[in-house]
Design a protein around this motif. Structure first.
Motif, PDB file in Angstrom:
ATOM      1  N   LEU A   1       0.853  -1.185   0.000  1.00 41.07           N
ATOM      2  CA  LEU A   1       0.000   0.000   0.000  1.00 41.07           C
ATOM      3  C   LEU A   1       0.882   1.226   0.000  1.00 41.07           C
ATOM      4  O   LEU A   1       1.755   1.366   0.838  1.00 41.07           O
ATOM      5  CB  LEU A   1      -0.887   0.010   1.253  1.00 41.07           C
ATOM      6  N   THR A   2       0.664   2.097  -0.936  1.00 43.45           N
ATOM      7  CA  THR A   2       1.460   3.319  -0.999  1.00 43.45           C
ATOM      8  C   THR A   2       0.545   4.514  -0.794  1.00 43.45           C
ATOM      9  O   THR A   2      -0.458   4.664  -1.479  1.00 43.45           O
ATOM     10  CB  THR A   2       2.166   3.442  -2.355  1.00 43.45           C
ATOM     11  N   ALA A   3       0.910   5.320   0.171  1.00 49.12           N
ATOM     12  CA  ALA A   3       0.116   6.517   0.415  1.00 49.12           C
ATOM     13  C   ALA A   3       0.519   7.587  -0.581  1.00 49.12           C
ATOM     14  O   ALA A   3       1.651   7.653  -1.017  1.00 49.12           O
ATOM     15  CB  ALA A   3       0.365   7.006   1.836  1.00 49.12           C
ATOM     16  N   CYS A   4      -0.426   8.416  -0.963  1.00 46.59           N
ATOM     17  CA  CYS A   4      -0.055   9.482  -1.888  1.00 46.59           C
ATOM     18  C   CYS A   4      -0.463  10.833  -1.319  1.00 46.59           C
ATOM     19  O   CYS A   4      -1.440  10.951  -0.597  1.00 46.59           O
ATOM     20  CB  CYS A   4      -0.679   9.265  -3.263  1.00 46.59           C
ATOM     21  N   GLU A   5       0.306  11.845  -1.619  1.00 42.08           N
ATOM     22  CA  GLU A   5      -0.009  13.207  -1.196  1.00 42.08           C
ATOM     23  C   GLU A   5      -1.088  13.749  -2.114  1.00 42.08           C
ATOM     24  O   GLU A   5      -0.939  13.760  -3.323  1.00 42.08           O
ATOM     25  CB  GLU A   5       1.244  14.088  -1.326  1.00 42.08           C
ATOM     26  N   GLU A   6      -2.165  14.193  -1.505  1.00 40.39           N
ATOM     27  CA  GLU A   6      -3.272  14.690  -2.323  1.00 40.39           C
ATOM     28  C   GLU A   6      -3.145  16.188  -2.534  1.00 40.39           C
ATOM     29  O   GLU A   6      -2.690  16.904  -1.652  1.00 40.39           O
ATOM     30  CB  GLU A   6      -4.570  14.432  -1.562  1.00 40.39           C
ATOM     31  N   PRO A   7      -3.562  16.696  -3.675  1.00 38.21           N
ATOM     32  CA  PRO A   7      -3.597  18.149  -3.848  1.00 38.21           C
ATOM     33  C   PRO A   7      -4.628  18.763  -2.891  1.00 38.21           C
ATOM     34  O   PRO A   7      -5.614  18.123  -2.554  1.00 38.21           O
ATOM     35  CB  PRO A   7      -4.026  18.315  -5.310  1.00 38.21           C
ATOM     36  N   THR A   8      -4.353  19.967  -2.464  1.00 39.66           N
ATOM     37  CA  THR A   8      -5.272  20.620  -1.529  1.00 39.66           C
ATOM     38  C   THR A   8      -5.895  21.860  -2.178  1.00 39.66           C
ATOM     39  O   THR A   8      -5.398  22.354  -3.192  1.00 39.66           O
ATOM     40  CB  THR A   8      -4.532  21.066  -0.248  1.00 39.66           C
ATOM     41  N   VAL A   9      -6.981  22.317  -1.567  1.00 42.83           N
ATOM     42  CA  VAL A   9      -7.611  23.566  -2.016  1.00 42.83           C
ATOM     43  C   VAL A   9      -7.897  24.428  -0.786  1.00 42.83           C
ATOM     44  O   VAL A   9      -7.954  23.936   0.337  1.00 42.83           O
ATOM     45  CB  VAL A   9      -8.948  23.300  -2.770  1.00 42.83           C
ATOM     46  N   GLU A  10      -8.056  25.691  -1.030  1.00 43.18           N
ATOM     47  CA  GLU A  10      -8.358  26.607   0.065  1.00 43.18           C
ATOM     48  C   GLU A  10      -9.855  26.581   0.351  1.00 43.18           C
ATOM     49  O   GLU A  10     -10.664  26.584  -0.587  1.00 43.18           O
ATOM     50  CB  GLU A  10      -7.930  28.017  -0.334  1.00 43.18           C
ATOM     51  N   ALA A  11     -10.204  26.549   1.632  1.00 45.95           N
ATOM     52  CA  ALA A  11     -11.614  26.494   2.003  1.00 45.95           C
ATOM     53  C   ALA A  11     -11.823  27.285   3.290  1.00 45.95           C
ATOM     54  O   ALA A  11     -10.862  27.739   3.913  1.00 45.95           O
ATOM     55  CB  ALA A  11     -12.034  25.038   2.214  1.00 45.95           C
ATOM     56  N   ARG A  12     -13.076  27.470   3.648  1.00 42.64           N
ATOM     57  CA  ARG A  12     -13.388  28.103   4.929  1.00 42.64           C
ATOM     58  C   ARG A  12     -14.302  27.192   5.715  1.00 42.64           C
ATOM     59  O   ARG A  12     -15.249  26.647   5.156  1.00 42.64           O
ATOM     60  CB  ARG A  12     -14.037  29.477   4.715  1.00 42.64           C
ATOM     61  N   VAL A  13     -13.967  27.032   6.979  1.00 41.79           N
ATOM     62  CA  VAL A  13     -14.733  26.142   7.856  1.00 41.79           C
ATOM     63  C   VAL A  13     -15.257  26.969   9.022  1.00 41.79           C
ATOM     64  O   VAL A  13     -14.502  27.728   9.623  1.00 41.79           O
ATOM     65  CB  VAL A  13     -13.825  24.988   8.369  1.00 41.79           C
ATOM     66  N   TYR A  14     -16.546  26.825   9.307  1.00 45.63           N
ATOM     67  CA  TYR A  14     -17.132  27.550  10.449  1.00 45.63           C
ATOM     68  C   TYR A  14     -17.985  26.620  11.281  1.00 45.63           C
ATOM     69  O   TYR A  14     -18.597  25.682  10.744  1.00 45.63           O
ATOM     70  CB  TYR A  14     -17.975  28.733   9.950  1.00 45.63           C
ATOM     71  N   ASP A  15     -18.051  26.898  12.595  1.00 44.14           N
ATOM     72  CA  ASP A  15     -18.881  26.044  13.453  1.00 44.14           C
ATOM     73  C   ASP A  15     -20.353  26.409  13.341  1.00 44.14           C
ATOM     74  O   ASP A  15     -21.213  25.719  13.858  1.00 44.14           O
ATOM     75  CB  ASP A  15     -18.395  26.067  14.909  1.00 44.14           C
ATOM     76  N   GLY A  16     -20.636  27.516  12.666  1.00 44.94           N
ATOM     77  CA  GLY A  16     -22.029  27.908  12.468  1.00 44.94           C
ATOM     78  C   GLY A  16     -22.071  29.254  11.754  1.00 44.94           C
ATOM     79  O   GLY A  16     -21.018  29.847  11.453  1.00 44.94           O
ATOM     80  N   ILE A  17     -23.257  29.746  11.509  1.00 43.93           N
ATOM     81  CA  ILE A  17     -23.425  30.998  10.778  1.00 43.93           C
ATOM     82  C   ILE A  17     -22.800  32.180  11.536  1.00 43.93           C
ATOM     83  O   ILE A  17     -22.190  33.069  10.940  1.00 43.93           O
ATOM     84  CB  ILE A  17     -24.934  31.252  10.461  1.00 43.93           C
ATOM     85  N   GLY A  18     -22.876  32.153  12.874  1.00 40.90           N
ATOM     86  CA  GLY A  18     -22.369  33.268  13.675  1.00 40.90           C
ATOM     87  C   GLY A  18     -20.877  33.468  13.490  1.00 40.90           C
ATOM     88  O   GLY A  18     -20.382  34.582  13.318  1.00 40.90           O
ATOM     89  N   GLN A  19     -20.141  32.365  13.516  1.00 42.12           N
ATOM     90  CA  GLN A  19     -18.688  32.455  13.375  1.00 42.12           C
ATOM     91  C   GLN A  19     -18.298  33.014  12.005  1.00 42.12           C
ATOM     92  O   GLN A  19     -17.311  33.738  11.874  1.00 42.12           O
ATOM     93  CB  GLN A  19     -18.078  31.067  13.586  1.00 42.12           C
ATOM     94  N   CYS A  20     -19.105  32.698  11.016  1.00 38.43           N
ATOM     95  CA  CYS A  20     -18.834  33.205   9.669  1.00 38.43           C
ATOM     96  C   CYS A  20     -19.095  34.715   9.613  1.00 38.43           C
ATOM     97  O   CYS A  20     -18.287  35.486   9.095  1.00 38.43           O
ATOM     98  CB  CYS A  20     -19.699  32.469   8.651  1.00 38.43           C
ATOM     99  N   LEU A  21     -20.236  35.121  10.202  1.00 40.56           N
ATOM    100  CA  LEU A  21     -20.579  36.551  10.183  1.00 40.56           C
ATOM    101  C   LEU A  21     -19.554  37.378  10.949  1.00 40.56           C
ATOM    102  O   LEU A  21     -19.315  38.549  10.624  1.00 40.56           O
ATOM    103  CB  LEU A  21     -21.981  36.761  10.791  1.00 40.56           C
ATOM    104  N   ASP A  22     -18.901  36.773  11.952  1.00 40.00           N
ATOM    105  CA  ASP A  22     -17.873  37.478  12.731  1.00 40.00           C
ATOM    106  C   ASP A  22     -16.550  37.592  11.985  1.00 40.00           C
ATOM    107  O   ASP A  22     -15.649  38.281  12.436  1.00 40.00           O
ATOM    108  CB  ASP A  22     -17.615  36.732  14.059  1.00 40.00           C
ATOM    109  N   ASP A  23     -16.417  36.860  10.897  1.00 41.40           N
ATOM    110  CA  ASP A  23     -15.145  36.855  10.164  1.00 41.40           C
ATOM    111  C   ASP A  23     -15.095  38.077   9.246  1.00 41.40           C
ATOM    112  O   ASP A  23     -15.887  38.187   8.308  1.00 41.40           O
ATOM    113  CB  ASP A  23     -15.046  35.559   9.329  1.00 41.40           C
ATOM    114  N   PRO A  24     -14.175  39.026   9.545  1.00 39.28           N
ATOM    115  CA  PRO A  24     -14.149  40.266   8.756  1.00 39.28           C
ATOM    116  C   PRO A  24     -13.856  40.028   7.269  1.00 39.28           C
ATOM    117  O   PRO A  24     -14.193  40.865   6.431  1.00 39.28           O
ATOM    118  CB  PRO A  24     -13.034  41.094   9.411  1.00 39.28           C
ATOM    119  N   ALA A  25     -13.267  38.868   6.946  1.00 38.23           N
ATOM    120  CA  ALA A  25     -12.963  38.597   5.542  1.00 38.23           C
ATOM    121  C   ALA A  25     -14.196  38.178   4.745  1.00 38.23           C
ATOM    122  O   ALA A  25     -14.145  38.069   3.526  1.00 38.23           O
ATOM    123  CB  ALA A  25     -11.896  37.498   5.445  1.00 38.23           C
TER     124      ALA A  25
END
Lengths: 178, 390
Positions: A19-43
């Motif tokens: 079994l050979t593990a491979c490095e997967e390509p990544t992408v940029e994303a945003r993760v929030y615990d709920g709508i409030g945390q997102c609204l608090d994010d100035p970005a």
């Protein structure tokens, strides 16, 4: 990478499996615990937070893993971490699924390869967020990077509405083989 | 072909246990019997069994080809109408098949005669493929049989190879009914072969299969069953509550649905109709066919669907039956019957061997012999190993 790059297994004495593990390509994303945390994010702007949250919420019931009893669901997601799904089995039984614990979205509206989707937390690894397809997206909230495979739209999860529709002939006629 | 008495390996029951062969003596009755073996020449194996088996398989393909193009044929086989398209599609799609067993009457000399084809749920697989092979190796080692013996038996390596080539994506689910240790043993063996072929597997009982809201089959963890190896006859599946879910389920079945045409004894009548006079075929007719009368007063009557010799009747007015079974109790027969010319199994010291010739992925792969003390081979038959020795 903190895991082995390859593992050799011997299966049933019938040879080795590499079994050979491979490095997967990544992408940029945003993760929030709920709508409030997102609204608090100035970005982030409020419209993007709300639209993606709604999209994730709408998918939740379809894509969350399903269980025919609460105990089985809680075994995977922890005590009081499950809720009834808006479905019934054919016999009228309940269907259970984990609570939505957050959501993931792309960094920018309309141009991201990250599908807005609900996130969950399993009992055996409660810090990390996981997609409905059980892909780990890490514990960080806000701007983060995730494996490209984790960013895809989650699949709808089946739930069993009835069981036991096979077997009647065996009960009447005995052994199946000849 | 000879029947040779031989000493048993010391401690073979412990060896059976070690090798996962748990059903060697069900209910205390011996099933595996190594007090004798059958000895063949290579020519007998190659010319009289191996080559005919592969040829008959091709004739069977012609039968399926005809059945899926002619609803009248499917009707004669008592296959339920909702499955006609499903069976035809599985044939046109060329769904792969894994295995089957052609049962022959053969005593050395003269062509082997096909008695029936277990195309869908054959067993005695493990004992043919593994335990018989182990016996050969150990019996030679211990000097019980001559050195240099061979065996018609590449079943195991062919199964592993075939399962690796099935193109199974994700998990292979395997299922049988919950109440048969023998069926469970056979499925366990297939599972082992699948794993050796690098296929991820999961077992469940047929009774535990579920369906989801969209009509897909699910396992006990509510995961979709994409590919199902089922040791469970197609005619049962088609008759049961979940059967109607099968065509739209998206599940790929092993054996494929088209095997339902061949596991039906009506296929024997179709074979004769299409290839009358073939040396390995016996005259066989649907019971309602006027030509059935041509068989006179010596024939075997078989239900379209039956197993373990149940409801099979030997009609032979020319001979007194002298204690041999002539009819077996059993629940089959409602769908109709075929009648087949009587070609009794040869007798070796009062034993009647039935030669099961294995096909793996439609290629002749080996031989398993079951022996009964009556002309009808039943679930009381014993498995006797064989050797090839010049």
């Amino acid at each position: 990478m903190k895991r082995s790059k390859s593992i050799a297994l011997v299966m049933m004495g019938a040879g080795s499996l590499l079994l050979t593990a491979c490095e997967e390509p990544t992408v940029e994303a945003r993760v929030y615990d709920g709508i409030g945390q997102c609204l608090d994010d100035p970005a982030m702007d409020a419209a993007a937070c709300e639209e993606n949250f709604r999209a994730a919420q709408q998918q939740h019931a379809a894509v969350a893993p399903k269980y025919n009893d609460q105990a089985a669901c809680e075994a995977d997601f922890g005590a009081d971490q499950c809720e009834p799904a808006p479905y019934r089995t054919e016999g009228g039984g309940s269907v259970f699924m984990p609570l939505m614990m957050g959501y993931m979205m792309g960094s920018m509206m309309g141009r991201s390869s990250v599908a807005a989707q609900p996130l969950y937390r399993s009992a055996d690894d409660p810090k990390a967020y996981r997609t409905a397809d059980n892909r780990n997206v890490g514990a960080a909230t806000g701007k983060t990077t995730v494996a490209r495979s984790a960013a895809a739209s989650p699949a709808a999860k089946p739930y069993t509405v009835s069981r036991g529709g096979f077997g009647a002939s065996a009960r009447t006629l005995g052994a199946a083989s000849g | 072909m000879q029947r040779v008495r031989v000493a048993e390996r010391e401690g073979w029951r412990a060896i059976a246990h070690e090798h996962g062969f748990s059903f060697h003596s069900p209910e205390g009755e011996p099933y595996w019997d190594e007090s004798a073996y059958y000895r063949f020449t290579l020519k007998e194996i190659e010319d009289d069994l191996e080559a005919p088996a592969e040829e008959l398989e091709k004739l069977c393909f012609a039968v399926v080809e005809r059945a899926v193009a002619d609803e009248e044929v499917l009707k004669r086989l008592a296959i339920p109408e909702p499955f006609w398209d499903h069976i035809a599609e599985s044939w046109r799609r060329q769904d792969r098949n894994l295995y089957g067993r052609l049962d022959f009457s053969y005593g050395g000399g003269g062509p082997a005669k096909l008695l029936e084809y277990n195309a869908d749920t054959p067993t005695t697989l493990y004992e043919s493929a593994v335990f018989q092979w182990t016996w050969l190796e150990q019996a030679m080692e211990q000097g019980l049989i001559p050195a240099g013996c061979d065996q018609f038996n590449s079943i195991h390596e062919r199964l592993v190879h075939a399962l690796g080539r099935f193109g199974i994506f994700g998990t292979l689910h395997l299922a049988c009914a919950g109440d048969s240790a023998e069926d469970r043993g056979t499925v366990e063996y297939i599972e082992d072969c699948a794993r050796q072929a690098g296929v991820d597997t999961k077992f469940l009982f047929m009774e535990d299969i579920g369906v989801d809201r969209d009509g897909h089959f699910t396992d006990l963890d509510d995961r979709l069953i994409a590919t199902l190896f089922k040791l469970y006859p197609w005619e049962w599946i088609m008759a049961e509550v979940f059967g109607r879910q099968v065509p739209a389920s998206g599940t790929r079945f092993i054996e494929p649905p088209w095997k339902a045409v061949l596991s039906n004894k009506g296929a024997l009548a179709l074979l004769w109709e299409m290839f009358e006079g073939h040396p390995n075929l016996l005259p066989t007719y649907f019971a309602e066919d006027a030509r059935a009368a041509e068989l006179g007063d010596a024939y075997v009557r078989k239900p379209l669907l039956s197993r373990e010799g149940r409801n099979i009747a030997i009609v032979d007015h020319g001979h007194t039956t002298s204690g041999l079974a002539t009819a077996n109790d059993g629940p089959y027969g409602a769908e109709g019957y075929v009648v087949q010319a009587l070609h009794p199994l040869p007798s070796f010291d009062g034993n009647y061997p039935m030669l099961g010739c294995w096909l793996v992925a439609s290629e002749a792969a080996g031989l398993g012999i079951r022996e009964d003390r009556t002309l009808i081979t039943t679930d009381k038959a014993r498995f006797i190993p064989h050797v090839i020795l010049e």
